[in-house]
Structure formats: structure tokens, C-alpha cells
Design a protein around this motif. Sequence first.
Motif, PDB file in Angstrom:
ATOM      1  N   CYS A   9     -40.315 -48.684 -80.180  1.00  0.00           N
ATOM      2  CA  CYS A   9     -39.391 -49.395 -81.382  1.00  0.00           C
ATOM      3  C   CYS A   9     -38.989 -50.615 -80.319  1.00  0.00           C
ATOM      4  CB  CYS A   9     -39.080 -49.221 -82.237  1.00  0.00           C
ATOM      5  SG  CYS A   9     -38.099 -49.931 -82.958  1.00  0.00           S
ATOM      6  N   TRP A  10     -39.360 -52.128 -79.372  1.00  0.00           N
ATOM      7  CA  TRP A  10     -38.224 -52.093 -78.718  1.00  0.00           C
ATOM      8  C   TRP A  10     -37.169 -53.272 -79.681  1.00  0.00           C
ATOM      9  CZ3 TRP A  10     -40.166 -57.273 -76.482  1.00  0.00           C
ATOM     10  CH2 TRP A  10     -39.186 -58.707 -75.617  1.00  0.00           C
ATOM     11  N   HIS A  11     -36.317 -53.336 -79.896  1.00  0.00           N
ATOM     12  CA  HIS A  11     -35.469 -54.322 -80.395  1.00  0.00           C
ATOM     13  C   HIS A  11     -34.883 -55.229 -78.869  1.00  0.00           C
ATOM     14  CE1 HIS A  11     -33.973 -53.268 -84.457  1.00  0.00           C
ATOM     15  NE2 HIS A  11     -34.872 -51.737 -84.145  1.00  0.00           N
ATOM     16  N   ALA A  12     -35.447 -56.438 -79.332  1.00  0.00           N
ATOM     17  CA  ALA A  12     -35.453 -57.166 -77.432  1.00  0.00           C
ATOM     18  C   ALA A  12     -34.020 -57.541 -77.607  1.00  0.00           C
ATOM     19  CB  ALA A  12     -35.995 -58.664 -77.651  1.00  0.00           C
ATOM     20  N   GLY A  13     -33.502 -57.671 -76.422  1.00  0.00           N
ATOM     21  CA  GLY A  13     -32.072 -57.845 -76.569  1.00  0.00           C
ATOM     22  C   GLY A  13     -31.039 -57.172 -77.462  1.00  0.00           C
ATOM     23  N   ASN A  14     -31.706 -55.837 -77.482  1.00  0.00           N
ATOM     24  CA  ASN A  14     -30.751 -54.911 -78.555  1.00  0.00           C
ATOM     25  C   ASN A  14     -30.358 -55.760 -79.753  1.00  0.00           C
ATOM     26  OD1 ASN A  14     -29.502 -52.347 -78.540  1.00  0.00           O
ATOM     27  ND2 ASN A  14     -27.968 -52.742 -78.256  1.00  0.00           N
ATOM     28  N   ALA A  15     -31.351 -56.636 -80.567  1.00  0.00           N
ATOM     29  CA  ALA A  15     -31.168 -57.070 -81.676  1.00  0.00           C
ATOM     30  C   ALA A  15     -31.644 -56.206 -82.841  1.00  0.00           C
ATOM     31  CB  ALA A  15     -32.218 -58.481 -81.631  1.00  0.00           C
TER      32      ALA A  15
END
Length: 327
Positions: free
Chosen positions: A240-246
Amino acid sequence: MPRTAVAAVLLTAGLLAVPESALAATSFTVATDGSGNYTTIQAAVAASSTGGVITIKAGTYYGQVQIPASKSGITLQGATGTSGDVIITGSVPQSTAGPTGSATVYNLAPNSTIKGLTMQNTYGAGSQALALYAAGDRQVYRNVQMKGYQDTFLSWGGTGSSQIRQYVYKSYISGVTDFIYGNGAVVIDSTTIESLNIGSSNNGYITAAATDDSNPYGFLITRSTVKSAAASQTVALGRCWHAGNAADAIGQVLVRDSTLGGHIRQSGAWQDMSGWSWRTCRFNEYNNTGAGVTNGTSDRPQMSASTAANYTAQKYLAGSDGWNPVQ
């Protein structure tokens, strides 16, 4: 007089009824031995118009190919129809060049087609190193090979709900770490997906989706073969990649109607990333076969048949304009 100039004269005289834009489309041949119009793919791209067709003769082509958004409808095609005959290759890490600079092929052109060739980044372990950065809407990749190690194939449409679409058909994608990733709506159909064997008990992750939560569709792997020579139960389907910690990067991945090898983990097929639980994302499987299908573990969510009816290749790609390149 050049063909486009002749066309312009005829159009001005009212002797042609077809649009000038159609007549302006160009065709070029690229060959390393000088037998074509150009010896580099980039030179042909620069010369090509909207809707142009670039045919690439067998050979190995070194260095990055950038296809700008202004080249809408462009086609790059291998001359022989055998993807291994035409190789576009680089060995550039993202750690020094950034994601755009590391990509062997950086394609921003909407409505573009790439077929019958290989795109690879041979950098290997130690940094992200893209073979393909796909950043345009309605792109088709048919009969191609994408080869890398970490972050082989990126589909990225920018932040927020804006989403691009790509269709990958009858192709081959390989890598180890997050090698299919991004926030686009991507259908990978009738394709071989191979996790390279690094001889580890943690042999990597296939996907890393960062789908915006406003978009129902992210990555669909369908009618495909997921394989590896890695040891049993050492590869995860994704994390699970929350890009930019979004917080709103709620990745969506469905693997359906595909054959999964025994390298796929039973427990831990979906994994956390950077402090975010995989359960914050939308991960599912449906109607798969092979040694890697679930034996009943609780962390392998299975989509129901009624829900799966709305998660087809056509649904993923339709958007608001009804685009349907599905074979």
C-alpha cells in the motif's frame, strides 16, 4: 515539394476533403546501421507529427527516449513484430537522475501506441530505475517487454483525482520491488508478470498502487500469468503506497482470472508500506488459479462475483469518453 506542403496546396485549392491534421502525419524508419531515416529513436520522435508512425528496425538503442505530450497519437513499433528484436535500453538510477531522468522511455503522449519492442533499465538493485514512465492518457502497450529491478513500470497522472489510462496487452513485465506502480487506471491483460529471483525469503512486491480515493479503479491484472523461479511463498502481490504520505492515496488493485505461481505468499500477500497498513488500500483477488491461490488465509480478500461484474477491463478504461481498446 514535401508531401505536407503538397497537401496544404491541395487543401487550399479545395481539392482534398480530408483534414490537414490527418495529412500531416509522418512515417519514419529508424535503424542503427543508417538504412532508415534516422539512427536514433529520439530524432525520429522529434521529427514526427501528431499521429506519426515510427518503425524501428532490429537492434539495440541506447539512451532515453522522451515522447512529449504534443505528439498525440504517435506510434512506435518494432519492425519485425518480435519484441526481443528491438531493445531500448538504459542503466540510469532514480537516485541520481530522478524518476523522469531514470526512465528509459518517458511517454507523455496521449493516444499513443508502443508495440513490438523491449524497454529496459539494467541498473539493478540499489535505486529505483524505471524502464517506462507512462504519463499520458489512453496509451496502449502491445507485445512489449518491460524489464527492470525496482520500479520498472510507473503510471502517473499527477496528484489528486486526475487519472490517466493505459492498456498493456500480451506483454511481459519483470522486476523485484514495486515494479508495477503509480496512480493511473491500468489494465494488464494476457501478460506474463515475472518476479526475478534474488534468492531471498523476501523476494519483493509486484505492485505499489497509489490510486486516489475518488477513483474506483487502479490496477487490474487479468487473464495473465504471474510467475517466478523464487522460492515458495516469498513474493507479495503488492503493498500500500501512500505517495507523499497522502491519506487519500488509497491504492486499488484487483488480480482476476489469472494464474498465480507458488512464489506468491499465502499470509502476507498484501503488505504494509511506510507505516500504512495494507488494509487502508483496496486489494482483492477473483477467480484465480494455480499454486499461488489462497488456501483460506484471512488476509487474501476475495471479490464476490456480483462485485467483479463491475471490475472488468472495459470498466477500468472507459472513463467519461467510453475508451475501449480491450482485445
